[in-house]
Design a protein around this motif. Structure first.
Motif, PDB file in Angstrom:
ATOM      1  N   SER A 195       0.829  -1.194   0.000  1.00  0.00           N
ATOM      2  CA  SER A 195       0.000   0.000   0.000  1.00  0.00           C
ATOM      3  C   SER A 195       0.866   1.247   0.000  1.00  0.00           C
ATOM      4  O   SER A 195       2.044   1.203   0.371  1.00  0.00           O
ATOM      5  CB  SER A 195      -0.872  -0.005   1.273  1.00  0.00           C
ATOM      6  N   VAL A 196       0.293   2.357  -0.423  1.00  0.00           N
ATOM      7  CA  VAL A 196       0.874   3.636  -0.068  1.00  0.00           C
ATOM      8  C   VAL A 196       0.541   3.869   1.411  1.00  0.00           C
ATOM      9  O   VAL A 196      -0.203   3.102   2.014  1.00  0.00           O
ATOM     10  CB  VAL A 196       0.331   4.792  -0.942  1.00  0.00           C
ATOM     11  N   HIS A 197       1.080   4.903   1.992  1.00  0.00           N
ATOM     12  CA  HIS A 197       0.874   5.135   3.423  1.00  0.00           C
ATOM     13  C   HIS A 197      -0.611   5.368   3.713  1.00  0.00           C
ATOM     14  O   HIS A 197      -1.269   6.179   3.063  1.00  0.00           O
ATOM     15  CB  HIS A 197       1.683   6.349   3.859  1.00  0.00           C
ATOM     16  N   ALA A 198      -1.151   4.644   4.686  1.00  0.00           N
ATOM     17  CA  ALA A 198      -2.516   4.889   5.136  1.00  0.00           C
ATOM     18  C   ALA A 198      -2.649   6.352   5.540  1.00  0.00           C
ATOM     19  O   ALA A 198      -1.766   6.899   6.209  1.00  0.00           O
ATOM     20  CB  ALA A 198      -2.852   3.982   6.326  1.00  0.00           C
ATOM     21  N   THR A 199      -3.757   7.007   5.120  1.00  0.00           N
ATOM     22  CA  THR A 199      -3.876   8.461   5.296  1.00  0.00           C
ATOM     23  C   THR A 199      -5.273   8.833   5.766  1.00  0.00           C
ATOM     24  O   THR A 199      -6.270   8.413   5.180  1.00  0.00           O
ATOM     25  CB  THR A 199      -3.579   9.185   3.968  1.00  0.00           C
ATOM     26  N   GLU A 200      -5.344   9.655   6.792  1.00  0.00           N
ATOM     27  CA  GLU A 200      -6.626  10.176   7.267  1.00  0.00           C
ATOM     28  C   GLU A 200      -7.040  11.370   6.407  1.00  0.00           C
ATOM     29  O   GLU A 200      -6.284  12.337   6.273  1.00  0.00           O
ATOM     30  CB  GLU A 200      -6.525  10.605   8.729  1.00  0.00           C
ATOM     31  N   MET A 236      -6.969   4.163   1.894  1.00  0.00           N
ATOM     32  CA  MET A 236      -6.007   3.106   1.604  1.00  0.00           C
ATOM     33  C   MET A 236      -5.865   2.966   0.088  1.00  0.00           C
ATOM     34  O   MET A 236      -6.847   2.744  -0.619  1.00  0.00           O
ATOM     35  CB  MET A 236      -6.483   1.777   2.196  1.00  0.00           C
ATOM     36  N   GLY A 237      -4.650   3.132  -0.401  1.00  0.00           N
ATOM     37  CA  GLY A 237      -4.381   2.976  -1.825  1.00  0.00           C
ATOM     38  C   GLY A 237      -3.293   1.947  -2.043  1.00  0.00           C
ATOM     39  O   GLY A 237      -2.463   1.706  -1.160  1.00  0.00           O
ATOM     40  N   ASN A 238      -3.271   1.340  -3.206  1.00  0.00           N
ATOM     41  CA  ASN A 238      -2.332   0.248  -3.442  1.00  0.00           C
ATOM     42  C   ASN A 238      -1.432   0.528  -4.641  1.00  0.00           C
ATOM     43  O   ASN A 238      -1.094   1.680  -4.918  1.00  0.00           O
ATOM     44  CB  ASN A 238      -3.094  -1.062  -3.574  1.00  0.00           C
ATOM     45  N   ILE A 239      -1.098  -0.492  -5.373  1.00  0.00           N
ATOM     46  CA  ILE A 239      -0.144  -0.419  -6.474  1.00  0.00           C
ATOM     47  C   ILE A 239      -0.768  -1.083  -7.691  1.00  0.00           C
ATOM     48  O   ILE A 239      -1.381  -2.139  -7.585  1.00  0.00           O
ATOM     49  CB  ILE A 239       1.167  -1.143  -6.100  1.00  0.00           C
ATOM     50  N   GLY A 240      -0.593  -0.468  -8.869  1.00  0.00           N
ATOM     51  CA  GLY A 240      -1.103  -1.058 -10.094  1.00  0.00           C
ATOM     52  C   GLY A 240      -2.479  -0.527 -10.455  1.00  0.00           C
ATOM     53  O   GLY A 240      -3.144   0.131  -9.659  1.00  0.00           O
ATOM     54  N   CYS A 241      -2.922  -0.809 -11.680  1.00  0.00           N
ATOM     55  CA  CYS A 241      -4.233  -0.372 -12.146  1.00  0.00           C
ATOM     56  C   CYS A 241      -4.604  -1.164 -13.386  1.00  0.00           C
ATOM     57  O   CYS A 241      -3.739  -1.589 -14.155  1.00  0.00           O
ATOM     58  CB  CYS A 241      -4.229   1.129 -12.457  1.00  0.00           C
ATOM     59  N   MET A 242      -5.910  -1.317 -13.596  1.00  0.00           N
ATOM     60  CA  MET A 242      -6.391  -2.032 -14.782  1.00  0.00           C
ATOM     61  C   MET A 242      -6.578  -1.081 -15.952  1.00  0.00           C
ATOM     62  O   MET A 242      -6.959  -1.510 -17.049  1.00  0.00           O
ATOM     63  CB  MET A 242      -7.690  -2.780 -14.467  1.00  0.00           C
ATOM     64  N   LEU A 243      -6.304   0.242 -15.736  1.00  0.00           N
ATOM     65  CA  LEU A 243      -6.318   1.240 -16.802  1.00  0.00           C
ATOM     66  C   LEU A 243      -4.961   1.933 -16.855  1.00  0.00           C
ATOM     67  O   LEU A 243      -4.098   1.707 -15.998  1.00  0.00           O
ATOM     68  CB  LEU A 243      -7.430   2.268 -16.562  1.00  0.00           C
ATOM     69  N   CYS A 259      -3.465  10.475 -15.598  1.00  0.00           N
ATOM     70  CA  CYS A 259      -3.520   9.924 -14.247  1.00  0.00           C
ATOM     71  C   CYS A 259      -2.714  10.774 -13.270  1.00  0.00           C
ATOM     72  O   CYS A 259      -1.533  11.057 -13.508  1.00  0.00           O
ATOM     73  CB  CYS A 259      -2.994   8.492 -14.234  1.00  0.00           C
ATOM     74  N   HIS A 260      -3.335  11.183 -12.153  1.00  0.00           N
ATOM     75  CA  HIS A 260      -2.581  11.971 -11.182  1.00  0.00           C
ATOM     76  C   HIS A 260      -2.010  11.115 -10.048  1.00  0.00           C
ATOM     77  O   HIS A 260      -1.437  11.654  -9.103  1.00  0.00           O
ATOM     78  CB  HIS A 260      -3.402  13.158 -10.648  1.00  0.00           C
ATOM     79  N   ASN A 261      -2.143   9.800 -10.177  1.00  0.00           N
ATOM     80  CA  ASN A 261      -1.453   8.882  -9.266  1.00  0.00           C
ATOM     81  C   ASN A 261      -0.580   7.897 -10.041  1.00  0.00           C
ATOM     82  O   ASN A 261      -0.377   6.758  -9.611  1.00  0.00           O
ATOM     83  CB  ASN A 261      -2.470   8.126  -8.402  1.00  0.00           C
ATOM     84  N   TRP A 262      -0.043   8.345 -11.186  1.00  0.00           N
ATOM     85  CA  TRP A 262       0.680   7.437 -12.069  1.00  0.00           C
ATOM     86  C   TRP A 262       1.921   6.827 -11.411  1.00  0.00           C
ATOM     87  O   TRP A 262       2.344   5.729 -11.765  1.00  0.00           O
ATOM     88  CB  TRP A 262       1.076   8.163 -13.362  1.00  0.00           C
ATOM     89  N   LYS A 263       2.481   7.511 -10.440  1.00  0.00           N
ATOM     90  CA  LYS A 263       3.686   7.002  -9.774  1.00  0.00           C
ATOM     91  C   LYS A 263       3.406   5.715  -9.011  1.00  0.00           C
ATOM     92  O   LYS A 263       4.332   4.929  -8.754  1.00  0.00           O
ATOM     93  CB  LYS A 263       4.235   8.077  -8.822  1.00  0.00           C
ATOM     94  N   THR A 264       2.154   5.463  -8.661  1.00  0.00           N
ATOM     95  CA  THR A 264       1.792   4.217  -7.986  1.00  0.00           C
ATOM     96  C   THR A 264       0.824   3.377  -8.809  1.00  0.00           C
ATOM     97  O   THR A 264       0.812   2.152  -8.690  1.00  0.00           O
ATOM     98  CB  THR A 264       1.165   4.498  -6.608  1.00  0.00           C
ATOM     99  N   SER A 265       0.019   4.003  -9.668  1.00  0.00           N
ATOM    100  CA  SER A 265      -0.948   3.222 -10.454  1.00  0.00           C
ATOM    101  C   SER A 265      -0.265   2.415 -11.549  1.00  0.00           C
ATOM    102  O   SER A 265      -0.749   1.343 -11.926  1.00  0.00           O
ATOM    103  CB  SER A 265      -2.005   4.146 -11.079  1.00  0.00           C
ATOM    104  N   GLN A 266       0.831   2.912 -12.070  1.00  0.00           N
ATOM    105  CA  GLN A 266       1.571   2.198 -13.115  1.00  0.00           C
ATOM    106  C   GLN A 266       2.749   1.490 -12.450  1.00  0.00           C
ATOM    107  O   GLN A 266       3.728   2.123 -12.052  1.00  0.00           O
ATOM    108  CB  GLN A 266       2.014   3.164 -14.208  1.00  0.00           C
ATOM    109  N   ALA A 267       2.636   0.164 -12.317  1.00  0.00           N
ATOM    110  CA  ALA A 267       3.523  -0.605 -11.447  1.00  0.00           C
ATOM    111  C   ALA A 267       5.004  -0.434 -11.795  1.00  0.00           C
ATOM    112  O   ALA A 267       5.856  -0.495 -10.908  1.00  0.00           O
ATOM    113  CB  ALA A 267       3.128  -2.075 -11.510  1.00  0.00           C
ATOM    114  N   ARG A 268       5.312  -0.191 -13.060  1.00  0.00           N
ATOM    115  CA  ARG A 268       6.727  -0.093 -13.427  1.00  0.00           C
ATOM    116  C   ARG A 268       7.403   1.137 -12.832  1.00  0.00           C
ATOM    117  O   ARG A 268       8.633   1.214 -12.778  1.00  0.00           O
ATOM    118  CB  ARG A 268       6.871  -0.093 -14.952  1.00  0.00           C
ATOM    119  N   PHE A 269       6.611   2.121 -12.384  1.00  0.00           N
ATOM    120  CA  PHE A 269       7.183   3.330 -11.800  1.00  0.00           C
ATOM    121  C   PHE A 269       7.241   3.290 -10.274  1.00  0.00           C
ATOM    122  O   PHE A 269       7.740   4.228  -9.648  1.00  0.00           O
ATOM    123  CB  PHE A 269       6.372   4.563 -12.235  1.00  0.00           C
ATOM    124  N   VAL A 270       6.725   2.238  -9.674  1.00  0.00           N
ATOM    125  CA  VAL A 270       6.630   2.189  -8.214  1.00  0.00           C
ATOM    126  C   VAL A 270       8.009   1.980  -7.600  1.00  0.00           C
ATOM    127  O   VAL A 270       8.749   1.060  -7.973  1.00  0.00           O
ATOM    128  CB  VAL A 270       5.682   1.056  -7.771  1.00  0.00           C
TER     129      VAL A 270
END
Length: 476
Positions: free
Chosen positions: A59-64, A84-91, A96-107
């Motif tokens: 996950s990315v850091h849990a955030t309130e 709670m957010g994770n890693i990867g995406c089906m799109l 994308c403004h979360n591409w650093k985590t949504s696109q697994a190759r950049f994580v």
């Protein structure tokens, strides 16, 4: 192989095709995956003839945050949530403004945190949070972790919120409905060609899954991103309103959301606010009951009025909400009409406040001034002591005024992340104070549901328009 990819967790929704080949049935792609290969999302893989999830508990850091962050305006307005957010995406959306985590190759391994389902629930309970939100990149590819953790949360009386682009299979939705209480669906466009080109997906299963949730009776809100000169025209508004009115129901809250340049789409500008206001007018004229703007400050188009007597029920500024005309039962305080606002039964805890700081606290150790359209920050605090410590934050207002300090208690060794967003027009910024054995850092939030990975002191690409890190196109 990156550290977070090393271990796999048994995945559901798969078919065996023989010769060790499996088919993933989680998204409409139905990826056919040979041993040693990955699906489109890059977080579901074939290991020795079995489909596994590579992001279970990653996950990315849990955030309130607040529930308004998730384009949810009709369920416990102003509630604190644990995002709670994770890693990867089906799109793979071009903006994308979360591409650093949504696109697994950049994580990067440094951006990955590890949680068990019980640890997520314990964080929410410890901090008095009544809603867990599955969000950021997209929870679809986190299916096993989401469903298992959500069931534990429900048993503790915690509400589950699912914020998603909803490119998902019918069977996966069937597994979600029993454990998810709120669905916030982001429909990127009503144009099939746009979907194929910009998101790398297709629209039909998104609409079908949204209708599936609506028929289930679960709380549903929908939103659409109005991309400048691409999907912010009047026809886009009409198409969206028609879908909601005819295939869902006019009572479903609908959000038109302002875009900021990001990822592969930086050679443009933020959506003009007048186009968003016009989209809202069109949707209301077409018969929708509750239409709102997102990522827009200083507008009445984020407020809720009684549809019978016109009483102002909820005021919203940015990611914050107040309920001057709403009862605890979700009815109009003036005339008693059902406001179509669902409430969480019982008291929802608030953070304690104090006018002054203990003598052990270092005064105002970090701060951020709101600038342009950047009016929120994530604040990460860490307690390096073995015993419980308290950290504090407060808002600054014009003419040197300020609010009381809000206190957050951290157990020994705990790292915690929370949002501070401008809540009033006269607010100028936020300051943080921590004891000597705690540390803090700030991260600029560009619009709601954005998870920043870069410290605020690193600056930005172009002030308040595009956040760091900047995507650099590969040289071909």
């Amino acid at each position: 192989m990156k550290k977070w990819q090393e271990e796999g967790y048994p995945a559901r929704l798969q078919d065996s095709l023989g010769d060790g080949v499996v088919r993933c049935r989680l998204s409409p792609r139905n990826c056919r995956i040979r041993p040693g290969q990955h699906g489109f999302c890059m977080v579901r893989a074939n290991r020795d003839g079995q489909l596994v999830s590579l992001n279970y508990g990653r996950s990315v850091h849990a955030t309130e945050e607040t529930i308004e962050t998730e384009a949810v305006f009709h369920y416990e307005p102003g509630a604190r949530i644990l995002s709670m957010g994770n890693i990867g995406c089906m799109l793979n959306c071009d903006y994308c403004h979360n591409w650093k985590t949504s696109q697994a190759r950049f994580v990067a391994d440094s951006d990955v945190f590890y949680y068990t389902p019980q640890e997520v629930v314990d964080i929410a309970v410890r901090h008095g949070i009544k809603v867990i939100s599955w969000t950021y990149n997209d929870p679809v590819v986190w299916h096993e972790f989401v469903t298992e953790t959500a069931a534990l949360a429900q048993a503790r009386g915690i509400v589950n919120l699912y914020k998603s682009a909803f490119f998902i299979s019918e069977k996966a939705v069937e597994e979600l409905i029993p454990v998810i209480d709120i669905f916030s669906v982001s429909i990127k466009s009503m144009d099939p060609k746009y979907y194929r080109k910009i998101t790398k997906g297709w629209i039909e299963p998104v609409l079908a899954a949204t209708e599936q949730v609506y028929r289930s009776g679960k709380h549903l809100e929908v939103s659409t991103l109005m991309v400048t000169d691409l999907s912010d025209g009047e026809d886009s508004a009409r198409d969206m309103a028609r879908f909601v009115g005819e295939r869902l129901g006019p009572e479903v809250p609908t959000h038109f959301v302002r875009f900021h340049p990001d990822y592969k789409m930086t050679n443009t500008t933020r959506t003009p606010v007048d186009r968003l206001e016009r989209a809202r007018e069109i949707a209301l004229d077409m018969g929708l009951d509750h239409v709102y703007l997102g990522n827009v400050y200083d507008t009445d188009s984020a407020n809720t009025w009684c549809r019978r007597c016109g009483e102002l029920q909820i005021t919203r500024y940015g990611l914050n909400a107040r309920r001057p005309g709403l009862t605890a039962e979700g009815t109009c305080a003036n005339c008693g009409t059902d406001a179509r606002i669902r409430r969480i039964p019982g008291a929802v805890p608030e953070r304690p406040t104090t006018p002054g700081l203990p003598s052990s606290i270092r005064h105002e150790t970090a701060g951020f001034d709101w600038q342009g359209d950047v009016r929120a920050v994530h604040i990460r605090v860490r307690n390096d002591a073995a015993e419980t410590r308290s950290v504090y934050h407060r808002r600054l207002v014009t003419d040197g005024a300020h609010t009381d300090w809000t206190r957050i208690d951290l157990r020994g060794g705990e790292s915690y992340r929370f949002i501070a967003a401008q809540s009033l027009p006269g607010e100028t910024g936020v300051v943080v104070a921590v004891p000597p054995d705690c540390t803090s850092s700030l991260h600029q939030v560009f619009d709601r549901a954005h998870f920043p990975t870069t410290d605020a002191d690193a600056g930005t690409v172009n002030a308040d328009v595009t956040p760091l890190p900047l995507y650099v196109r590969p040289i071909r």
